[in-house]
Design a protein around this motif. Structure first.
Motif, PDB file in Angstrom:
ATOM      1  N   ARG A  96       0.817  -1.214   0.000  1.00  0.00           N
ATOM      2  CA  ARG A  96       0.000   0.000   0.000  1.00  0.00           C
ATOM      3  C   ARG A  96       0.851   1.263   0.000  1.00  0.00           C
ATOM      4  N   ILE A  97       1.927   1.245   0.782  1.00  0.00           N
ATOM      5  CA  ILE A  97       2.751   2.449   0.922  1.00  0.00           C
ATOM      6  C   ILE A  97       3.936   2.468  -0.032  1.00  0.00           C
ATOM      7  N   LEU A  98       4.060   1.442  -0.868  1.00  0.00           N
ATOM      8  CA  LEU A  98       5.227   1.286  -1.733  1.00  0.00           C
ATOM      9  C   LEU A  98       5.550   2.534  -2.562  1.00  0.00           C
ATOM     10  N   PRO A  99       4.550   3.240  -3.123  1.00  0.00           N
ATOM     11  CA  PRO A  99       4.894   4.436  -3.908  1.00  0.00           C
ATOM     12  C   PRO A  99       5.626   5.508  -3.102  1.00  0.00           C
ATOM     13  N   HIS A 100       5.558   5.444  -1.793  1.00  0.00           N
ATOM     14  CA  HIS A 100       6.178   6.466  -0.948  1.00  0.00           C
ATOM     15  C   HIS A 100       7.445   5.963  -0.251  1.00  0.00           C
ATOM     16  N   LEU A 101       7.854   4.752  -0.570  1.00  0.00           N
ATOM     17  CA  LEU A 101       9.093   4.211  -0.023  1.00  0.00           C
ATOM     18  C   LEU A 101      10.241   4.532  -0.973  1.00  0.00           C
TER      19      LEU A 101
ATOM     20  N   GLN B 179      11.325  -5.208  -1.008  1.00  0.00           N
ATOM     21  CA  GLN B 179      10.874  -4.336  -2.094  1.00  0.00           C
ATOM     22  C   GLN B 179      11.871  -3.225  -2.405  1.00  0.00           C
ATOM     23  N   ARG B 180      12.617  -2.806  -1.393  1.00  0.00           N
ATOM     24  CA  ARG B 180      13.563  -1.697  -1.539  1.00  0.00           C
ATOM     25  C   ARG B 180      14.933  -2.137  -0.988  1.00  0.00           C
ATOM     26  N   PRO B 181      15.644  -2.984  -1.734  1.00  0.00           N
ATOM     27  CA  PRO B 181      16.911  -3.535  -1.235  1.00  0.00           C
ATOM     28  C   PRO B 181      18.004  -2.489  -1.045  1.00  0.00           C
ATOM     29  N   GLY B 182      17.827  -1.289  -1.595  1.00  0.00           N
ATOM     30  CA  GLY B 182      18.820  -0.243  -1.435  1.00  0.00           C
ATOM     31  C   GLY B 182      18.719   0.521  -0.135  1.00  0.00           C
ATOM     32  N   LEU B 183      17.681   0.273   0.641  1.00  0.00           N
ATOM     33  CA  LEU B 183      17.517   0.954   1.923  1.00  0.00           C
ATOM     34  C   LEU B 183      18.394   0.311   3.003  1.00  0.00           C
ATOM     35  N   ARG B 184      18.716   1.117   4.012  1.00  0.00           N
ATOM     36  CA  ARG B 184      19.295   0.625   5.264  1.00  0.00           C
ATOM     37  C   ARG B 184      18.223   0.788   6.344  1.00  0.00           C
ATOM     38  N   ALA B 185      18.359   0.078   7.447  1.00  0.00           N
ATOM     39  CA  ALA B 185      17.314   0.142   8.472  1.00  0.00           C
ATOM     40  C   ALA B 185      17.905   0.171   9.870  1.00  0.00           C
TER      41      ALA B 185
ATOM     42  N   ARG C  23      11.797  16.003   6.025  1.00  0.00           N
ATOM     43  CA  ARG C  23      10.360  15.709   6.056  1.00  0.00           C
ATOM     44  C   ARG C  23      10.123  14.347   5.413  1.00  0.00           C
ATOM     45  N   PRO C  24      10.610  13.273   6.019  1.00  0.00           N
ATOM     46  CA  PRO C  24      10.394  11.942   5.447  1.00  0.00           C
ATOM     47  C   PRO C  24       8.941  11.519   5.600  1.00  0.00           C
ATOM     48  N   PRO C  25       8.445  10.645   4.740  1.00  0.00           N
ATOM     49  CA  PRO C  25       7.134  10.038   4.997  1.00  0.00           C
ATOM     50  C   PRO C  25       7.152   9.319   6.342  1.00  0.00           C
ATOM     51  N   ILE C  26       6.039   9.411   7.057  1.00  0.00           N
ATOM     52  CA  ILE C  26       5.917   8.785   8.379  1.00  0.00           C
ATOM     53  C   ILE C  26       4.657   7.929   8.391  1.00  0.00           C
ATOM     54  N   LEU C  27       4.810   6.648   8.666  1.00  0.00           N
ATOM     55  CA  LEU C  27       3.680   5.739   8.839  1.00  0.00           C
ATOM     56  C   LEU C  27       3.528   5.488  10.329  1.00  0.00           C
ATOM     57  N   SER C  28       2.392   5.924  10.887  1.00  0.00           N
ATOM     58  CA  SER C  28       2.230   5.859  12.341  1.00  0.00           C
ATOM     59  C   SER C  28       0.875   5.275  12.694  1.00  0.00           C
ATOM     60  N   GLU C  29       0.878   4.395  13.696  1.00  0.00           N
ATOM     61  CA  GLU C  29      -0.359   3.773  14.150  1.00  0.00           C
ATOM     62  C   GLU C  29      -1.014   4.670  15.205  1.00  0.00           C
ATOM     63  N   LEU C  30      -2.206   5.174  14.888  1.00  0.00           N
ATOM     64  CA  LEU C  30      -2.900   6.097  15.776  1.00  0.00           C
ATOM     65  C   LEU C  30      -4.235   5.518  16.226  1.00  0.00           C
ATOM     66  N   LEU C  31      -4.695   5.978  17.380  1.00  0.00           N
ATOM     67  CA  LEU C  31      -5.978   5.560  17.945  1.00  0.00           C
ATOM     68  C   LEU C  31      -6.958   6.721  17.875  1.00  0.00           C
ATOM     69  N   ASN C  32      -8.241   6.420  17.760  1.00  0.00           N
ATOM     70  CA  ASN C  32      -9.213   7.492  17.619  1.00  0.00           C
ATOM     71  C   ASN C  32      -9.589   8.108  18.973  1.00  0.00           C
TER      72      ASN C  32
ATOM     73  N   GLU D 104       4.012  18.787  -0.306  1.00  0.00           N
ATOM     74  CA  GLU D 104       4.220  18.826  -1.752  1.00  0.00           C
ATOM     75  C   GLU D 104       4.083  17.466  -2.405  1.00  0.00           C
ATOM     76  N   SER D 105       4.030  16.383  -1.602  1.00  0.00           N
ATOM     77  CA  SER D 105       3.969  15.041  -2.156  1.00  0.00           C
ATOM     78  C   SER D 105       2.564  14.559  -2.428  1.00  0.00           C
ATOM     79  N   GLY D 106       1.544  15.285  -1.939  1.00  0.00           N
ATOM     80  CA  GLY D 106       0.173  14.846  -2.129  1.00  0.00           C
ATOM     81  C   GLY D 106      -0.217  13.778  -1.135  1.00  0.00           C
ATOM     82  N   ASN D 107      -1.402  13.223  -1.297  1.00  0.00           N
ATOM     83  CA  ASN D 107      -1.943  12.244  -0.352  1.00  0.00           C
ATOM     84  C   ASN D 107      -1.616  10.837  -0.756  1.00  0.00           C
ATOM     85  N   ALA D 108      -1.705   9.935   0.221  1.00  0.00           N
ATOM     86  CA  ALA D 108      -1.486   8.505  -0.037  1.00  0.00           C
ATOM     87  C   ALA D 108      -2.636   7.925  -0.833  1.00  0.00           C
TER      88      ALA D 108
END
Length: 247
Positions: free
Chosen positions: A37-42, A65-71, A192-201, A243-247
């Motif tokens: 789902r988030i692949l276009p933003h990785l 999916q992104r072997p060039g990344l470090r983690a 300003r990296p993309p941030i995927l965060s688990e939030l509660l309502n 500037e990147s638009g929405n997911a």
């Protein structure tokens, strides 16, 4: 992730407990779908910061999916930290740290839900919750462990890190504190990296006010505004630079 672990809402008394291997196989497929789902933003290269890495399923799926990344993987629970280290012991792209990221450098207690290998939280009110909409029941087996916390900005300065490509947080209701500890780094470096965060309502999170405040901070420093008023009780929210638009 709480959103992927609906078993928290079931009373498990009398049921066979799922093994860690069974959980990993089931949950791993959910994680892979989330990465798709988030692949276009990785990004193709750079540093992935995986907060609440557990046994490393998210980082593993991303690197496939992104072997060039470090983690950098942060997992404070001793058992899961060891398993995460074992998963990546032959992968020089990955460092695993037995730390929790927070908004302060301190020791805290983490509560480990025995039947849910991903349900480890430092938010006491969510674990010892007597509200009608509680997801933890009185008979739920919970263990405690003392963990060390730091902030991302502190860690980054100590390790000379000035650039981040992607941030993922999954800390069972504590993501607001992780984000709060991230904001000074974003402000200091201009990143300003993309941030995927688990939030509660609002209805479920006992720390909604703190969560809402840090989300507003993200909007103020340049992330795309989102309306979270109608989100499900828990959701993985992707914050993108305006500037990147929405997911």
């Amino acid at each position: 992730m709480w959103s992927k672990l609906r078993s928290l809402a079931r009373r498990l008394r009398g049921e066979r407990r799922e093994s860690l291997q069974e959980w990993a196989a089931r949950h791993g497929e959910v994680v892979r779908q989330e990465v798709e789902r988030i692949l276009p933003h990785l990004p193709e290269e750079g540093l992935l910061v995986d907060v609440g890495a557990n046994i490393g399923l998210f980082t593993e799926a991303v690197l496939a999916q992104r072997p060039g990344l470090r983690a950098l993987c942060f997992e404070p629970v001793e058992r899961y930290h060891a398993l995460c280290e074992e998963r990546f012991q032959d992968d020089p792209r990955v460092e695993v740290h037995r730390l929790a990221l927070s908004d302060a450098v301190e020791e805290r207690t983490i509560f480990k839900v025995a039947h849910n290998y991903g349900g480890n939280s430092v938010v006491t009110e969510l674990i010892h919750d007597d509200r009608d909409n509680a997801r933890i029941f009185p008979e739920t087996e919970v263990e405690e462990e003392t963990i060390q916390c730091t902030t991302w900005d502190t860690f980054a300065q100590e390790h000379g890190i000035e650039e981040v490509a992607f941030v993922k947080t999954d800390t069972e209701g504590f993501d607001y504190a992780v984000l709060k500890g991230l904001v000074p780094f974003l402000e200091r470096t201009g990143q300003r990296p993309p941030i995927l965060s688990e939030l509660l309502n609002r209805e479920f999170h006992t720390r909604w006010t703190e969560q809402d405040a840090v989300v507003r901070q993200l909007f103020e420093i340049g992330y795309e505004e989102q309306d979270l008023s109608s989100m499900e009780w828990i959701a993985d929210i992707l914050f993108l630079p305006a500037e990147s638009g929405n997911a």
